[in-house]
Design a protein around this motif. Structure first.
Motif, PDB file in Angstrom:
ATOM      1  N   MET A   1     -49.972  34.263  43.599  1.00 35.90           N
ATOM      2  CA  MET A   1     -48.544  34.160  43.292  1.00 35.90           C
ATOM      3  C   MET A   1     -47.708  33.804  44.528  1.00 35.90           C
ATOM      4  O   MET A   1     -46.728  33.089  44.447  1.00 35.90           O
ATOM      5  N   TYR A   2     -48.125  34.282  45.682  1.00 39.69           N
ATOM      6  CA  TYR A   2     -47.372  34.016  46.896  1.00 39.69           C
ATOM      7  C   TYR A   2     -47.946  32.826  47.652  1.00 39.69           C
ATOM      8  O   TYR A   2     -49.145  32.637  47.684  1.00 39.69           O
TER       9      TYR A   2
ATOM     10  N   LEU B   1     -32.122  34.086  34.221  1.00 42.98           N
ATOM     11  CA  LEU B   1     -31.453  35.187  34.905  1.00 42.98           C
ATOM     12  C   LEU B   1     -29.937  35.038  34.908  1.00 42.98           C
ATOM     13  O   LEU B   1     -29.219  35.967  34.596  1.00 42.98           O
TER      14      LEU B   1
ATOM     15  N   ARG C   1     -37.743  38.027  41.094  1.00 44.09           N
ATOM     16  CA  ARG C   1     -37.418  37.539  39.753  1.00 44.09           C
ATOM     17  C   ARG C   1     -37.958  38.504  38.699  1.00 44.09           C
ATOM     18  O   ARG C   1     -37.414  38.619  37.612  1.00 44.09           O
ATOM     19  N   THR C   2     -39.024  39.215  39.038  1.00 43.74           N
ATOM     20  CA  THR C   2     -39.642  40.136  38.083  1.00 43.74           C
ATOM     21  C   THR C   2     -39.013  41.536  38.146  1.00 43.74           C
ATOM     22  O   THR C   2     -39.365  42.396  37.352  1.00 43.74           O
TER      23      THR C   2
ATOM     24  N   ARG D   1     -27.112  37.083  32.522  1.00 42.34           N
ATOM     25  CA  ARG D   1     -26.012  37.866  33.085  1.00 42.34           C
ATOM     26  C   ARG D   1     -24.659  37.393  32.590  1.00 42.34           C
ATOM     27  O   ARG D   1     -23.770  38.176  32.352  1.00 42.34           O
TER      28      ARG D   1
ATOM     29  N   LEU E   1     -38.081  35.404  46.520  1.00 49.35           N
ATOM     30  CA  LEU E   1     -37.213  35.288  45.338  1.00 49.35           C
ATOM     31  C   LEU E   1     -38.061  35.359  44.066  1.00 49.35           C
ATOM     32  O   LEU E   1     -37.673  35.986  43.079  1.00 49.35           O
ATOM     33  N   GLU E   2     -39.216  34.702  44.137  1.00 51.78           N
ATOM     34  CA  GLU E   2     -40.156  34.699  43.011  1.00 51.78           C
ATOM     35  C   GLU E   2     -40.557  36.137  42.663  1.00 51.78           C
ATOM     36  O   GLU E   2     -40.580  36.535  41.503  1.00 51.78           O
ATOM     37  N   ARG E   3     -40.862  36.907  43.700  1.00 44.74           N
ATOM     38  CA  ARG E   3     -41.249  38.303  43.499  1.00 44.74           C
ATOM     39  C   ARG E   3     -40.093  39.105  42.900  1.00 44.74           C
ATOM     40  O   ARG E   3     -40.282  39.910  41.990  1.00 44.74           O
TER      41      ARG E   3
ATOM     42  N   ARG F   1     -36.017  27.401  36.777  1.00 43.08           N
ATOM     43  CA  ARG F   1     -36.897  28.528  36.486  1.00 43.08           C
ATOM     44  C   ARG F   1     -36.145  29.852  36.572  1.00 43.08           C
ATOM     45  O   ARG F   1     -36.597  30.872  36.072  1.00 43.08           O
ATOM     46  N   PHE F   2     -34.984  29.841  37.240  1.00 41.59           N
ATOM     47  CA  PHE F   2     -34.184  31.056  37.355  1.00 41.59           C
ATOM     48  C   PHE F   2     -33.041  31.088  36.341  1.00 41.59           C
ATOM     49  O   PHE F   2     -32.284  32.038  36.293  1.00 41.59           O
TER      50      PHE F   2
ATOM     51  N   LEU G   1     -32.470  40.607  43.226  1.00 41.23           N
ATOM     52  CA  LEU G   1     -32.086  39.190  43.236  1.00 41.23           C
ATOM     53  C   LEU G   1     -30.719  39.018  42.596  1.00 41.23           C
ATOM     54  O   LEU G   1     -30.418  39.635  41.578  1.00 41.23           O
TER      55      LEU G   1
ATOM     56  N   TYR H   1     -36.998  23.396  40.125  1.00 44.60           N
ATOM     57  CA  TYR H   1     -37.222  24.693  40.768  1.00 44.60           C
ATOM     58  C   TYR H   1     -36.147  25.706  40.330  1.00 44.60           C
ATOM     59  O   TYR H   1     -36.454  26.824  39.917  1.00 44.60           O
TER      60      TYR H   1
END
Lengths: 117, 117
Positions: free
Chosen positions: B1-2, B98, A34-35, B102, A30-32, B94-95, A80, B91
């Motif tokens: 990052m991962y 997004l 997000r970009t 929208r 999901l983190e990936r 952070r989204f 996403l 957590y």
């Protein structure tokens, strides 16, 4: 007030969303995403995992509505969808009063301690 | 990052929290505890479940740090701890950009539609 437990065959939406988030690999995916959109190969890139394992994780994310497939059949981009994260957050927000209240009380206590000194 | 996937034996904290939330019975228990401490019997009350099933759900909530046991040995009260819910909220936040983004665009689109009519 209580919801009876449903059959395992038809998990409710919130359970599917929280279940999808309950794994570090899926959260990293999901983190990936997000970009921006990316291919399955790009998504799998950083993981030392067999392709079927990657597919299984993606399927869990798709079933929870967190990841959708793009139309391009060649590179099958994944994107996403943030709406389920919003639903999960709406659920958590109902408890906000509890943690805010406890933080407020802790702050008050610390101020009193400082005033005493 | 991962983050590399960890062994099943040591699930990370966020996974334990989201995993605990991924079940309607456990969410109903949290809902009940939101109003105050209660005994295991009170918690089990509305569910048509065997005692071991109730205990298993409680253990998942305890392992995630969402439920703690009180000191009274007689009626073993359980209490909700909101801190892990706050962690889950951090957590998800952070989204937020997004889903807000929208929603903003959808609102803008609807306004344009109305202006056109």
């Amino acid at each position: 007030m209580y919801t009876r437990r449903r059959r395992a065959a038809a998990p409710d939406r919130l359970s599917a969303i929280f279940g999808a988030l309950a794994d570090p690999t899926r959260r990293a995916m999901l983190e990936r995403l997000r970009t921006g959109v990316c291919s399955v190969t790009e998504l799998a890139g950083p993981f030392r995992m067999a392709q079927p394992t990657i597919s299984r994780h993606l399927k869990v994310l798709e079933r929870a509505g967190l990841v959708v497939r793009g139309r391009n059949a060649q590179w099958r981009p994944r994107a996403l969808k943030a709406a389920p994260l919003r639903e999960a957050n709406v659920y958590l927000e109902r408890f906000r009063a509890l943690w805010d209240d406890r933080l407020d009380r802790m702050e008050l206590y610390l101020k009193e301690l400082q005033a005493d000194q």
